[in-house]
Design an enzyme around this catalytic site. Sequence first.
Site, short mmCIF file in Angstrom:
data_model
loop_
_atom_site.label_atom_id
_atom_site.label_comp_id
_atom_site.label_asym_id
_atom_site.label_seq_id
_atom_site.Cartn_x
_atom_site.Cartn_y
_atom_site.Cartn_z
N TRP A 1 0.82 -1.21 0.00
CA TRP A 1 0.00 0.00 0.00
C TRP A 1 0.86 1.26 0.00
CZ3 TRP A 1 -0.79 3.78 3.96
CH2 TRP A 1 -1.79 4.71 3.65
N HIS A 2 2.00 1.23 0.66
CA HIS A 2 2.87 2.41 0.69
C HIS A 2 3.58 2.66 -0.64
CE1 HIS A 2 2.47 2.57 5.12
NE2 HIS A 2 2.85 3.81 4.98
N GLY A 3 3.51 1.73 -1.56
CA GLY A 3 4.12 1.95 -2.87
C GLY A 3 4.72 0.72 -3.50
#
Length: 364
Positions: free
Chosen positions: A327-329
């Site tokens: 989710w953070h990348g």
Amino acid sequence: MSQDPMDFEWSYWIEWGRERILWLLAGHLLVSQVSRLLVEKHKPWCLMVYGMAACWLLLGIKGFAVILLHATISFAVAQFQLSLLTWLCSLILLSTLRIPAVEEAKRKWYDTENEYYLLLFTVSVRCLFCTSFSLEYCWHGPAQKSSHSFLWMLAYVFYYPTFHNGPLMNFDEFSKQMRRQEAFSLKTNLSILIVGIIRIFFWWFLAELMIHLMYIHALYSSAPPLEAASYWALGGLALAQVLFFYVKYLVLYGVPALLLQMDGLKPPALPCCVSLMHSFTKMWRSFDVGLHRFLVRYIYVPMGGSQSSLLGTLFSTALTFAFVSYWHGGQSYLWYWGALNWLGVIVENGIKRILSVSVIQDLI
């Protein structure tokens, strides 16, 4: 005095805040207080309409359409009431943010990179909100259709104080608190607002002092000073960096948390000071409380959590950190970060289990 230019996140949100977001949040506050005073029963829908208008104004009709499309697809898939299908849908929608062709198309909608990044950050956070609503619908929808309608999903997804950067509030908490009607006191709300603004201004001033005087991020981005520094100096730099990160999020989460209070909601607790934390587990529980609740409720516990076997606990914890990293990348350094945090949590809990054995306790 020039500031440290290397902390993109702080510079980015402060710039957007000064230009537009703070003004839109002030508008939300006005609509909220007027609706609480005059039409308390219709407050969720007043705030929903305002959030949609603010989204349209800031992200344009195409950005608004993307978020509405994500919400519509998530709601449609939730009708099957299958948690696995809902998660698959959420991951696919999240993955569209990393398709190069889609990224290029979205970039063309805006004049600057900053505007595109605002859409990217907003949609990433909205994905979590859509996932929360959809899973709650799978679990409770048939029995509570009125509180899990598409209209309630829009009220949740377009709630403006948490719109661009969080903090995350699970749908079950949001719905219960938004439905609760309390006596409105202008005097009480005004005192909450004044105290909250003073606290946020203090945190902002402290963060600005740190970024203008300490140049922590600039030092970390240059190899020669790091190579010449002692281990003690490197440790001090690391501590200074996480302390700045803590103060930064007191501001970034403190502003929406204050508005949540003004709306009669109970926001997730603000980050705990990193200097008081001595374990990976406490850091994850106490820093981003909203994200932690999301991960525990929708991933860790459904996969078995601490109540399952040792292998089950390892797997559910690994899956939780895998999602956080993605989710953070999903960049390679984020997978390393997630793996190290997973390892830290596993080692801590393993030691606790060993120390809880009666034979070991007798030896100690």
